[in-house]
Design an enzyme around this catalytic site. Structure first.
Site, mmCIF file in Angstrom:
data_model
loop_
_atom_site.group_PDB
_atom_site.id
_atom_site.type_symbol
_atom_site.label_atom_id
_atom_site.label_comp_id
_atom_site.label_asym_id
_atom_site.label_seq_id
_atom_site.Cartn_x
_atom_site.Cartn_y
_atom_site.Cartn_z
ATOM 1 N N ARG A 52 0.803 -1.215 0.000
ATOM 2 C CA ARG A 52 0.000 0.000 0.000
ATOM 3 C C ARG A 52 0.840 1.272 0.000
ATOM 4 N NH1 ARG A 52 -2.668 -3.969 1.640
ATOM 5 N NH2 ARG A 52 -0.817 -4.395 2.860
ATOM 6 N N THR A 53 1.812 1.355 0.877
ATOM 7 C CA THR A 53 2.510 2.631 1.036
ATOM 8 C C THR A 53 3.251 3.017 -0.244
ATOM 9 O OG1 THR A 53 2.729 2.145 3.377
ATOM 10 C CG2 THR A 53 4.088 3.924 2.514
ATOM 11 N N LYS A 82 26.108 -3.906 -2.195
ATOM 12 C CA LYS A 82 27.578 -3.892 -2.321
ATOM 13 C C LYS A 82 28.243 -3.338 -1.072
ATOM 14 C CE LYS A 82 27.218 -2.732 -7.240
ATOM 15 N NZ LYS A 82 27.463 -1.640 -8.190
ATOM 16 N N ARG A 103 11.431 3.882 3.324
ATOM 17 C CA ARG A 103 11.055 2.863 4.323
ATOM 18 C C ARG A 103 12.311 2.094 4.694
ATOM 19 N NH1 ARG A 103 5.970 -1.039 4.339
ATOM 20 N NH2 ARG A 103 5.116 0.961 5.014
ATOM 21 N N HIS A 131 5.109 5.698 11.503
ATOM 22 C CA HIS A 131 4.601 5.648 10.130
ATOM 23 C C HIS A 131 3.591 6.805 10.008
ATOM 24 C CE1 HIS A 131 3.490 4.231 6.292
ATOM 25 N NE2 HIS A 131 3.211 2.966 6.547
HETATM 26 N N1 ASP Z 1 1.721 -1.766 6.677
HETATM 27 C C1 ASP Z 1 1.903 -1.287 8.021
HETATM 28 C C2 ASP Z 1 3.363 -0.927 8.277
HETATM 29 O O1 ASP Z 1 4.159 -0.922 7.365
HETATM 30 C C3 ASP Z 1 1.361 -2.219 9.038
HETATM 31 C C4 ASP Z 1 2.022 -3.573 9.139
HETATM 32 O O2 ASP Z 1 2.937 -3.868 8.382
HETATM 33 O O3 ASP Z 1 1.588 -4.332 9.995
HETATM 34 O O4 ASP Z 1 3.699 -0.621 9.397
#
Ligand code: ASP
Length: 306
Positions: A52-53, A82, A103, A131
């Site tokens: 999703r993100t 590397k 991320r 987040h």
């Molecule tokens: N997608 C959310 C996160 O990246 C929740 C999860 O992974 O549980 O934190």
């Protein structure tokens, strides 16, 4: 003061939240310039998995006319494989792009990236830290059902490691009438820093293992998964897996006007048979991610007054 980077929910003030939500409403109704970010480039740098993100950020940028350069699984597909440090990677990527969505598995990685980057950095999840953009879309979804910030939110699952829990709690603490009930095994209770913050901001909150007690009180049910990747051994994880499940029997216990949310992915915490209940809002919640992230990209990169 205008934010340059989006690192933590603690940065957000009510006026900022209001303006992002107004913009998201406008975007949702189709009232926006589809080329406004033409010529701008967003880099998505993901060292941990995401559906999703990453996709919603990329979709958001493209819907505004901008373009995207991307690496998923950066440990394998970027020069990290590397041995390049995140510091060097950020220095380089920030000279190739106008905004970086990061991320990472390390707590605080986005903060480090922001200190080195020439362009805005957005924290898309830093280990078991925060987040913040998820928290904004969560609150946007909640406010779409409850117009006044005077309700009870229950948060369930791995509250220690769940970064969406942390960011959403910081955000909710801006609204003094909101009550929070945290439901988790004792070993996975909210981190001390968050607890101290809630005490300092005088938020009415309870910690319990009594799921039924919490369910009966809830207006907002925020379910989460046990964060498998944060456990040292499979056995540690298994101890907690499957403890608090929402299924058809739960639907009989909860308030008729409550809502069920989940940041997703779900493993087994919400039975698929719950999906068709009108109170199940998690897919709508995920869809809202695009509008919120479009509003954020406009805030960071758009012309003034956008
Ligand atoms: N997608 C959310 C996160 O990246 C929740 C999860 O992974 O549980 O934190």
């Amino acid at each position: 003061m205008k934010l340059k980077h989006i690192i933590s929910s603690k940065q957000f003030e009510k006026s900022f939240i209001r303006s992002i939500f107004e913009k998201a409403d406008q975007i949702k109704s189709g009232r926006y310039n589809k080329n406004i970010l033409a010529g701008r480039i967003m880099a998505t740098l993901f060292y941990e998995p995401s559906t999703r993100t990453r996709f919603s950020f990329e979709s958001a940028m493209q819907r505004l006319g901008g373009s995207v350069i991307s690496t998923e699984n950066a440990y394998q597909f970027s020069s990290a494989a590397k041995g390049e440090t995140i510091e060097d990677t950020i220095r380089i990527v920030s000279s190739y792009s106008d905004v970086i969505v990061l991320r990472h598995d390390t707590l605080g990685a986005s903060q480090v990236a922001a200190s080195l980057s020439k362009v805005p950095v957005i924290n898309a999840g830093d280990g078991n830290g925060e987040h913040p953009t998820q928290a904004l879309l969560d609150l946007y979804t909640i406010f779409s059902k409850f117009k006044t910030p005077d309700f009870t939110v229950i948060m369930i699952g791995d509250l220690l490691n769940g970064r969406t829990i942390h960011s959403l709690s910081y955000l909710l603490s801006l609204y003094p009438k909101i009550k929070i009930i945290f439901v988790s095994p004792k070993a996975l209770a909210i981190p001390k820093t968050l607890k101290s913050h809630l005490i300092a901001t005088k938020i009415d909150f309870t910690e319990t293992e009594d799921f039924d007690f919490a369910l009966k009180k809830a207006d907002v049910i925020y379910q989460t998964r046990i964060q498998k990747e944060r456990f040292k051994t499979k056995n540690d994880y298994k101890k907690y897996f499957g403890r608090f499940i929402i299924d058809e029997s739960t639907l009989q216990k909860i308030k008729p006007r409550s809502i069920i949310m989940h940041p997703l992915p779900r493993i087994n915490e919400i039975a698929p048979s719950v999906d068709s209940d009108p109170r199940a809002l998690y897919f709508q919640q995920a869809a809202n991610g695009v509008y919120i992230r479009m509003a954020l990209l406009l805030y960071l990169l758009g012309p003034k007054n956008q």
